[in-house]
Design a protein around this motif. Sequence first.
Motif, short mmCIF file in Angstrom:
data_model
loop_
_atom_site.label_atom_id
_atom_site.label_comp_id
_atom_site.label_asym_id
_atom_site.label_seq_id
_atom_site.Cartn_x
_atom_site.Cartn_y
_atom_site.Cartn_z
N LYS A 25 0.84 -1.20 0.00
CA LYS A 25 0.00 0.00 0.00
C LYS A 25 0.87 1.24 0.00
O LYS A 25 0.67 2.17 -0.79
CB LYS A 25 -0.90 -0.01 1.24
CG LYS A 25 -1.65 1.28 1.47
CD LYS A 25 -2.28 1.31 2.85
CE LYS A 25 -2.75 2.71 3.19
NZ LYS A 25 -3.13 2.86 4.57
N LYS A 26 1.87 1.23 0.86
CA LYS A 26 2.76 2.40 0.97
C LYS A 26 3.58 2.58 -0.31
O LYS A 26 3.70 3.70 -0.83
CB LYS A 26 3.69 2.22 2.17
CG LYS A 26 4.58 3.40 2.41
CD LYS A 26 5.44 3.21 3.64
CE LYS A 26 6.35 4.40 3.83
NZ LYS A 26 7.27 4.22 4.94
N GLU A 27 4.14 1.49 -0.84
CA GLU A 27 4.97 1.58 -2.03
C GLU A 27 4.18 2.00 -3.26
O GLU A 27 4.72 2.66 -4.15
CB GLU A 27 5.71 0.27 -2.28
CG GLU A 27 6.85 0.06 -1.32
CD GLU A 27 7.68 -1.16 -1.64
OE1 GLU A 27 7.59 -1.71 -2.76
OE2 GLU A 27 8.44 -1.58 -0.74
N LEU A 28 2.92 1.60 -3.33
CA LEU A 28 2.08 2.00 -4.46
C LEU A 28 1.49 3.40 -4.27
O LEU A 28 0.87 3.95 -5.19
CB LEU A 28 0.94 0.99 -4.66
CG LEU A 28 1.36 -0.38 -5.19
CD1 LEU A 28 0.20 -1.34 -5.16
CD2 LEU A 28 1.94 -0.27 -6.59
N GLY A 29 1.67 3.97 -3.08
CA GLY A 29 1.20 5.32 -2.81
C GLY A 29 -0.31 5.43 -2.71
O GLY A 29 -0.89 6.45 -3.08
N LEU A 30 -0.95 4.39 -2.20
CA LEU A 30 -2.41 4.41 -2.06
C LEU A 30 -2.81 5.18 -0.80
O LEU A 30 -2.29 4.90 0.29
CB LEU A 30 -2.96 2.98 -1.97
CG LEU A 30 -2.68 2.04 -3.14
CD1 LEU A 30 -3.20 0.64 -2.82
CD2 LEU A 30 -3.30 2.57 -4.41
N ASP A 31 -3.72 6.14 -0.96
CA ASP A 31 -4.23 6.81 0.24
C ASP A 31 -5.22 5.87 0.91
O ASP A 31 -5.64 4.86 0.33
CB ASP A 31 -4.85 8.17 -0.10
CG ASP A 31 -6.05 8.07 -1.03
OD1 ASP A 31 -6.93 7.23 -0.77
OD2 ASP A 31 -6.10 8.83 -2.00
N ASP A 32 -5.62 6.20 2.14
CA ASP A 32 -6.45 5.30 2.92
C ASP A 32 -7.80 5.02 2.26
O ASP A 32 -8.26 3.89 2.24
CB ASP A 32 -6.64 5.84 4.34
CG ASP A 32 -7.09 4.77 5.31
OD1 ASP A 32 -6.39 3.73 5.38
OD2 ASP A 32 -8.13 4.95 5.97
N GLU A 33 -8.39 6.05 1.69
CA GLU A 33 -9.70 5.89 1.06
C GLU A 33 -9.62 4.95 -0.15
O GLU A 33 -10.44 4.03 -0.31
CB GLU A 33 -10.23 7.26 0.63
CG GLU A 33 -11.65 7.24 0.13
CD GLU A 33 -12.14 8.64 -0.22
OE1 GLU A 33 -12.83 8.75 -1.24
OE2 GLU A 33 -11.83 9.60 0.52
N THR A 34 -8.62 5.15 -0.98
CA THR A 34 -8.42 4.30 -2.16
C THR A 34 -8.10 2.87 -1.75
O THR A 34 -8.63 1.91 -2.33
CB THR A 34 -7.26 4.86 -3.04
OG1 THR A 34 -7.52 6.23 -3.32
CG2 THR A 34 -7.11 4.07 -4.32
N TYR A 35 -7.26 2.74 -0.73
CA TYR A 35 -6.86 1.42 -0.22
C TYR A 35 -8.08 0.64 0.26
O TYR A 35 -8.30 -0.52 -0.10
CB TYR A 35 -5.84 1.61 0.89
CG TYR A 35 -5.56 0.39 1.73
CD1 TYR A 35 -4.85 -0.69 1.22
CD2 TYR A 35 -5.99 0.32 3.05
CE1 TYR A 35 -4.59 -1.81 2.00
CE2 TYR A 35 -5.74 -0.78 3.83
CZ TYR A 35 -5.03 -1.85 3.30
OH TYR A 35 -4.78 -2.94 4.08
N ARG A 36 -8.93 1.28 1.07
CA ARG A 36 -10.11 0.60 1.61
C ARG A 36 -11.13 0.28 0.52
O ARG A 36 -11.77 -0.76 0.56
CB ARG A 36 -10.74 1.43 2.72
CG ARG A 36 -9.77 1.54 3.90
CD ARG A 36 -10.44 1.76 5.22
NE ARG A 36 -9.44 1.91 6.26
CZ ARG A 36 -8.86 0.91 6.92
NH1 ARG A 36 -9.19 -0.34 6.63
NH2 ARG A 36 -7.98 1.13 7.86
#
Length: 141
Positions: A25-36
């Motif tokens: 998640k961190k390496e792909l640069g996903l924000d929390d909203e996009t990740y969830r």
Amino acid sequence: MTDKRDTLPTKDNRKAITARIHIAKKELGLDDETYRAMLQQVTKHSSCADMHISELYRVMEHLKKLGYKPATRKFGKRPNPAKDKAALMGKVEALLADSKLHWNYAHAMAQRMFSVAKVDWLDKDQLWRLVGALEKAAKRS
């Protein structure tokens, strides 16, 4: 042959896969909203804590499709010695383990000391000298 995913998960497996998901998640640069939203789309859960181990693996596969490339470990491969060198190779392995070193360290020593790329290719005399050098290095630290 059974797949790792078919075995019951231990807490450590679950923890490890969850940690890898968060690293991705961190390496792909996903924000929390996009990740969830991605978790919801892949598994119908918005948190890893609510997922079964098989769902965690599905999320990991999805993250790989998105471009995540897990880091590979480069600790060196344990040699598969001939029977006449097995005891010496065991001694080398024990010395490396005591010093918390990887096989790459032994391979590098073989290269420096004998201009031989791998420990596997050393003869008995060279292995004895490598063991001596490892013992000397262990005493220094």
